[in-house]
Scaffold this motif. Structure first.
Motif, PDB file in Angstrom:
ATOM      1  N   GLU A 361       4.477 -18.630  14.490  1.00 16.29           N
ATOM      2  CA  GLU A 361       3.620 -17.488  14.177  1.00 16.29           C
ATOM      3  C   GLU A 361       4.403 -16.418  13.411  1.00 16.29           C
ATOM      4  OE1 GLU A 361       0.445 -17.386  17.886  1.00 16.29           O
ATOM      5  OE2 GLU A 361       2.521 -16.849  18.267  1.00 16.29           O
ATOM      6  N   LEU A 362       5.647 -16.208  13.851  1.00 16.89           N
ATOM      7  CA  LEU A 362       6.468 -15.188  13.200  1.00 16.89           C
ATOM      8  C   LEU A 362       6.785 -15.580  11.765  1.00 16.89           C
ATOM      9  CD1 LEU A 362       8.672 -14.482  16.301  1.00 16.89           C
ATOM     10  CD2 LEU A 362       7.346 -12.740  15.088  1.00 16.89           C
ATOM     11  N   ARG A 363       7.056 -16.893  11.567  1.00 20.29           N
ATOM     12  CA  ARG A 363       7.342 -17.334  10.217  1.00 20.29           C
ATOM     13  C   ARG A 363       6.113 -17.156   9.312  1.00 20.29           C
ATOM     14  NH1 ARG A 363      10.359 -22.450   8.215  1.00 20.29           N
ATOM     15  NH2 ARG A 363       9.011 -23.619   9.619  1.00 20.29           N
ATOM     16  N   GLU A 367       5.919 -14.872   5.979  1.00 25.52           N
ATOM     17  CA  GLU A 367       5.532 -15.392   4.671  1.00 25.52           C
ATOM     18  C   GLU A 367       4.360 -14.615   4.083  1.00 25.52           C
ATOM     19  OE1 GLU A 367       5.476 -19.565   5.504  1.00 25.52           O
ATOM     20  OE2 GLU A 367       7.650 -19.682   5.079  1.00 25.52           O
ATOM     21  N   LYS A 368       3.439 -14.228   4.961  1.00 26.08           N
ATOM     22  CA  LYS A 368       2.285 -13.423   4.510  1.00 26.08           C
ATOM     23  C   LYS A 368       2.772 -12.077   3.952  1.00 26.08           C
ATOM     24  CE  LYS A 368      -2.087 -11.632   4.878  1.00 26.08           C
ATOM     25  NZ  LYS A 368      -1.860 -10.474   4.032  1.00 26.08           N
ATOM     26  N   LEU A 369       3.658 -11.409   4.701  1.00 19.74           N
ATOM     27  CA  LEU A 369       4.160 -10.099   4.256  1.00 19.74           C
ATOM     28  C   LEU A 369       4.942 -10.240   2.953  1.00 19.74           C
ATOM     29  CD1 LEU A 369       4.645  -7.085   4.620  1.00 19.74           C
ATOM     30  CD2 LEU A 369       6.504  -7.609   6.213  1.00 19.74           C
ATOM     31  N   CYS A 370       5.754 -11.283   2.854  1.00 20.17           N
ATOM     32  CA  CYS A 370       6.543 -11.530   1.650  1.00 20.17           C
ATOM     33  C   CYS A 370       5.619 -11.759   0.450  1.00 20.17           C
ATOM     34  CB  CYS A 370       7.436 -12.737   1.891  1.00 20.17           C
ATOM     35  SG  CYS A 370       8.834 -12.823   0.793  1.00 20.17           S
ATOM     36  N   HIS A 371       4.571 -12.527   0.695  1.00 20.91           N
ATOM     37  CA  HIS A 371       3.585 -12.801  -0.348  1.00 20.91           C
ATOM     38  C   HIS A 371       2.930 -11.488  -0.805  1.00 20.91           C
ATOM     39  CE1 HIS A 371       0.395 -14.962  -2.454  1.00 20.91           C
ATOM     40  NE2 HIS A 371      -0.474 -14.164  -1.862  1.00 20.91           N
ATOM     41  N   ALA A 403      12.453 -12.491   9.572  1.00 22.66           N
ATOM     42  CA  ALA A 403      12.439 -11.163   8.962  1.00 22.66           C
ATOM     43  C   ALA A 403      12.121 -11.285   7.485  1.00 22.66           C
ATOM     44  CB  ALA A 403      13.786 -10.488   9.142  1.00 22.66           C
ATOM     45  N   VAL A 404      11.603 -10.178   6.931  1.00 19.04           N
ATOM     46  CA  VAL A 404      11.456 -10.068   5.485  1.00 19.04           C
ATOM     47  C   VAL A 404      12.572  -9.148   5.015  1.00 19.04           C
ATOM     48  CG1 VAL A 404      10.041  -9.015   3.689  1.00 19.04           C
ATOM     49  CG2 VAL A 404       9.005 -10.568   5.347  1.00 19.04           C
ATOM     50  N   SER A 405      13.261  -9.565   3.964  1.00 18.45           N
ATOM     51  CA  SER A 405      14.381  -8.775   3.461  1.00 18.45           C
ATOM     52  C   SER A 405      14.180  -8.478   1.972  1.00 18.45           C
ATOM     53  CB  SER A 405      15.678  -9.568   3.678  1.00 18.45           C
ATOM     54  OG  SER A 405      16.770  -8.827   3.218  1.00 18.45           O
ATOM     55  N   PRO A 406      14.252  -7.193   1.574  1.00 21.86           N
ATOM     56  CA  PRO A 406      14.105  -6.844   0.163  1.00 21.86           C
ATOM     57  C   PRO A 406      15.227  -7.482  -0.655  1.00 21.86           C
ATOM     58  CG  PRO A 406      14.024  -4.875   1.550  1.00 21.86           C
ATOM     59  CD  PRO A 406      14.468  -6.008   2.422  1.00 21.86           C
ATOM     60  N   LEU A 442       6.602  -5.716  14.072  1.00 26.18           N
ATOM     61  CA  LEU A 442       5.709  -5.119  13.070  1.00 26.18           C
ATOM     62  C   LEU A 442       4.255  -5.416  13.433  1.00 26.18           C
ATOM     63  CD1 LEU A 442       7.543  -6.108   9.757  1.00 26.18           C
ATOM     64  CD2 LEU A 442       7.623  -3.909  10.955  1.00 26.18           C
ATOM     65  N   PHE A 443       3.382  -4.421  13.259  1.00 30.30           N
ATOM     66  CA  PHE A 443       1.950  -4.647  13.484  1.00 30.30           C
ATOM     67  C   PHE A 443       1.317  -5.148  12.184  1.00 30.30           C
ATOM     68  CE2 PHE A 443       2.887  -1.473  16.812  1.00 30.30           C
ATOM     69  CZ  PHE A 443       2.355  -2.144  17.908  1.00 30.30           C
ATOM     70  N   VAL A 444       0.463  -6.174  12.306  1.00 34.52           N
ATOM     71  CA  VAL A 444      -0.166  -6.760  11.123  1.00 34.52           C
ATOM     72  C   VAL A 444      -0.947  -5.697  10.332  1.00 34.52           C
ATOM     73  CG1 VAL A 444      -1.866  -8.472  10.347  1.00 34.52           C
ATOM     74  CG2 VAL A 444      -0.254  -9.050  12.170  1.00 34.52           C
ATOM     75  N   ASP A 445      -1.522  -4.730  11.043  1.00 32.69           N
ATOM     76  CA  ASP A 445      -2.280  -3.667  10.371  1.00 32.69           C
ATOM     77  C   ASP A 445      -1.420  -2.839   9.418  1.00 32.69           C
ATOM     78  OD1 ASP A 445      -4.510  -4.450  11.667  1.00 32.69           O
ATOM     79  OD2 ASP A 445      -4.568  -2.773  13.105  1.00 32.69           O
ATOM     80  N   ASP A 446      -0.110  -2.875   9.584  1.00 31.71           N
ATOM     81  CA  ASP A 446       0.785  -2.071   8.736  1.00 31.71           C
ATOM     82  C   ASP A 446       1.287  -2.849   7.518  1.00 31.71           C
ATOM     83  OD1 ASP A 446       0.604   0.140  10.424  1.00 31.71           O
ATOM     84  OD2 ASP A 446       2.284  -0.530  11.665  1.00 31.71           O
ATOM     85  N   PHE A 447       0.915  -4.141   7.413  1.00 35.91           N
ATOM     86  CA  PHE A 447       1.472  -4.965   6.333  1.00 35.91           C
ATOM     87  C   PHE A 447       1.209  -4.359   4.948  1.00 35.91           C
ATOM     88  CE2 PHE A 447       2.055  -9.505   8.251  1.00 35.91           C
ATOM     89  CZ  PHE A 447       2.868  -8.963   9.235  1.00 35.91           C
ATOM     90  N   GLY A 448       0.007  -3.826   4.738  1.00 34.78           N
ATOM     91  CA  GLY A 448      -0.339  -3.262   3.428  1.00 34.78           C
ATOM     92  C   GLY A 448       0.615  -2.133   3.068  1.00 34.78           C
ATOM     93  N   TYR A 449       0.838  -1.236   3.998  1.00 35.93           N
ATOM     94  CA  TYR A 449       1.721  -0.090   3.763  1.00 35.93           C
ATOM     95  C   TYR A 449       3.157  -0.553   3.509  1.00 35.93           C
ATOM     96  CZ  TYR A 449       4.428   4.141   4.667  1.00 35.93           C
ATOM     97  OH  TYR A 449       5.308   5.184   4.565  1.00 35.93           O
ATOM     98  N   ILE A 450       3.625  -1.503   4.353  1.00 33.55           N
ATOM     99  CA  ILE A 450       5.011  -1.987   4.223  1.00 33.55           C
ATOM    100  C   ILE A 450       5.192  -2.700   2.881  1.00 33.55           C
ATOM    101  CG2 ILE A 450       6.773  -3.500   5.219  1.00 33.55           C
ATOM    102  CD1 ILE A 450       5.263  -3.159   7.947  1.00 33.55           C
ATOM    103  N   ALA A 451       4.210  -3.559   2.539  1.00 30.34           N
ATOM    104  CA  ALA A 451       4.301  -4.307   1.295  1.00 30.34           C
ATOM    105  C   ALA A 451       4.353  -3.345   0.101  1.00 30.34           C
ATOM    106  CB  ALA A 451       3.128  -5.273   1.157  1.00 30.34           C
ATOM    107  N   GLY A 452       3.528  -2.311   0.143  1.00 30.15           N
ATOM    108  CA  GLY A 452       3.511  -1.324  -0.943  1.00 30.15           C
ATOM    109  C   GLY A 452       4.864  -0.652  -1.070  1.00 30.15           C
ATOM    110  N   ALA A 453       5.440  -0.272   0.046  1.00 31.24           N
ATOM    111  CA  ALA A 453       6.719   0.457   0.032  1.00 31.24           C
ATOM    112  C   ALA A 453       7.850  -0.431  -0.475  1.00 31.24           C
ATOM    113  CB  ALA A 453       7.033   0.980   1.444  1.00 31.24           C
ATOM    114  N   VAL A 454       7.887  -1.675   0.022  1.00 28.32           N
ATOM    115  CA  VAL A 454       8.978  -2.573  -0.400  1.00 28.32           C
ATOM    116  C   VAL A 454       8.814  -2.954  -1.875  1.00 28.32           C
ATOM    117  CG1 VAL A 454      10.064  -4.830  -0.042  1.00 28.32           C
ATOM    118  CG2 VAL A 454       9.379  -3.454   1.936  1.00 28.32           C
ATOM    119  N   ALA A 455       7.567  -3.142  -2.311  1.00 24.69           N
ATOM    120  CA  ALA A 455       7.330  -3.478  -3.716  1.00 24.69           C
ATOM    121  C   ALA A 455       7.766  -2.325  -4.613  1.00 24.69           C
ATOM    122  CB  ALA A 455       5.846  -3.806  -3.928  1.00 24.69           C
TER     123      ALA A 455
END
Ligand SMILES: *Cc1c(COP(=O)(O)O)cnc(C)c1O
Length: 459
Positions: A361-363, A367-371, A403-406, A442-455
């Motif tokens: 599940e974590l993987r 992968e979803k967050l990385c995508h 983990a996701v790593s920039p 990490l909460f799944v609800d925060d993925f959008g915010y995290i993805a935006g920041a890392v991008a």
């Protein structure tokens, strides 16, 4: 000096700027914006005198800078952060996040009057922890229960009410420091108890205890070594054996179990953490633990055990000073109710749902967050990592996670700082010059915010 004295004269007054629309419309308190304006103007004056600036910006520009500064200042203190450290019970980040039902209960108790010490059915005065105690009795099989401010306070109350002016026997291997301000010898001294150390750092046997029990012995204390483990040749006395000794001599056996899991968390790979009901079953007369560790509720200290000891504690003057407040009690009641259905507990109590996440599940989440990051033009990769429970629970145990790593030219330290200074700070951990955002916390609800920041950071 070659600076332009006319420029200094053009600097607007604070009173004038306070009427600027950007300031009046920003929603902050006048004192906050006034302080920020003074700071911005002082800096401007300095820059003009030093020659770094020659022109005075327009009022709107000054006002905007002051609002930005004031907003940054207003965001200090206890505010939301995103925990990418993978440490589920991070003491610096507030330990357990509450289940939704508990959050709702806190809101209600806080924003309206509530039946805190009022028995609605009887229309008479009631006890503030009677429902929490009833739930705890049902979940653990204890005779009686009470709730105080935290586990440190619980230990104070227990020792002051049962062992003041007497001796308390503790194994040398359990004379521990759990965190700043919680050292077993200091707590005993504070309660007027004399510490009788028995055994050695790595090994204590039942005979060590029985050898020193005398007329001044008031209690046998067992403390869970929450934040470290002794490996190798080591032995401690089982609670069962202590209980026999206590019974023979008519003295209470107290156990500070630290985290106090209510369910069997061994199935998540967390071993060596005492289960509350087992501690009682094995004969502890008084058990204490924290509400915001593995239980997954609000900060509080829970004391369970024999009715006669709990009754003593309720009457002790210290109790009034350390009793839990209405928001805590409301949150605890709601959290305990979730435990009545084990499946709901695993789903709805964040500490348990984070613990129960499988590697697969974590993987998939990583992968979803990385995508998501790549879809926004950023660069990142998925790495296998180890996460820990934290908060003085299950030391040395690591849980496999992802983990996701920039990815990019910038150092991990730079990336860590940039994400930490965001409006909603994202707190990661740095390992081998990589910044890691561990999916376990990490909460799944925060993925959008995290993805935006890392991008934004890596594109
Ligand atoms: C965490 C812990 C404490 C302190 O608990 P608080 O609720 O933080 O006051 C005391 N004893 C043990 C064994 C612990 O693990």
């Amino acid at each position: 000096m070659g600076y332009d004295k006319d420029s200094l004269k053009q600097i607007p007054q604070v009173d004038k700027l306070l009427k600027n629309g950007i300031i009046t419309g920003c929603g902050l308190y006048r004192r906050e914006t006034a302080e920020a304006l003074r700071e911005v103007l002082a800096k401007l004056r300095e820059d003009i005198v030093s020659g770094a600036t020659e022109t005075v910006p327009a009022d709107d520009e000054i006002a905007a800078a002051a609002v930005e500064l004031a907003i940054r200042r207003s965001r200090r203190g206890v505010r939301r952060v995103i925990n990418g450290t993978g440490v589920i019970l991070h003491s610096n980040l507030g330990r357990a996040c509450l289940p939704e039902a508990a959050v709702k209960a806190v809101m209600e108790a806080a924003s309206s009057y509530c039946a805190l010490e009022y028995d609605v059915e009887a229309g008479a005065r009631g006890d503030r922890t009677s429902f929490a105690s009833e739930l705890l009795r049902g979940l653990t099989g204890c005779e009686a229960a009470m709730v105080v401010n935290n586990n440190a306070a619980a230990m104070l109350l227990i020792l002051c009410s049962t062992a003041a002016r007497g001796n308390v026997i503790v194994s040398r291997g359990e004379i521990v420091e759990i965190g700043a301000g919680f050292r077993v010898p200091d707590i005993l001294a504070q309660c007027g108890c004399t510490l009788r150390e028995v055994g050695t750092t790595n090994r204590t046997v039942p005979g060590d205890y029985s050898g020193v029990i005398d007329a001044d012995t008031r209690a046998l204390l067992k403390v869970h070594t929450s934040n470290f483990r002794i490996v190798g040749f080591s032995e401690s006395v089982a609670l069962k054996d202590l209980a026999v000794l206590g019974k023979d001599h008519g003295i209470p056996v107290i156990e500070d179990i630290g985290s106090g899991a209510l369910t069997d968390i061994g199935r998540y790979g967390i071993t060596g953490e005492p289960i509350v009901a087992e501690s009682l079953k094995n004969g502890a007369d008084i058990v204490s633990f924290s509400g915001d560790k593995l239980l997954g509720g609000p900060q509080c200290g829970i004391i369970l055990g024999r009715e006669k000891y709990i009754a003593l504690m309720r009457k002790h003057p210290l109790y009034r000073a350390i009793r839990a407040d209405k928001m805590t009690i409301a949150a605890l009641e709601a959290t305990l109710r979730v435990y009545s259905d084990p499946r709901a507990a695993e789903r709805d109590i964040p500490v348990l749902s984070m613990l129960s996440l499988t590697e697969e599940e974590l993987r998939a989440r990583a992968e979803k967050l990385c995508h998501d990051i790549k879809m926004r033009g950023g660069k990142a990769e998925v790495l296998p990592v180890k996460s820990v429970a934290g908060g003085g629970a299950a030391p040395g145990l690591e849980l496999a996670s992802y983990a996701v790593s920039p990815v990019g030219d910038r150092s991990a330290g730079d990336c860590e700082r940039e994400l930490r200074l965001l409006n909603i700070p994202i707190i990661g951990r740095v390992e081998e010059d990589r910044l890691l955002l561990d999916l376990r916390t990490l909460f799944v609800d925060d993925f959008g915010y995290i993805a935006g920041a890392v991008a934004e950071m890596t594109s």
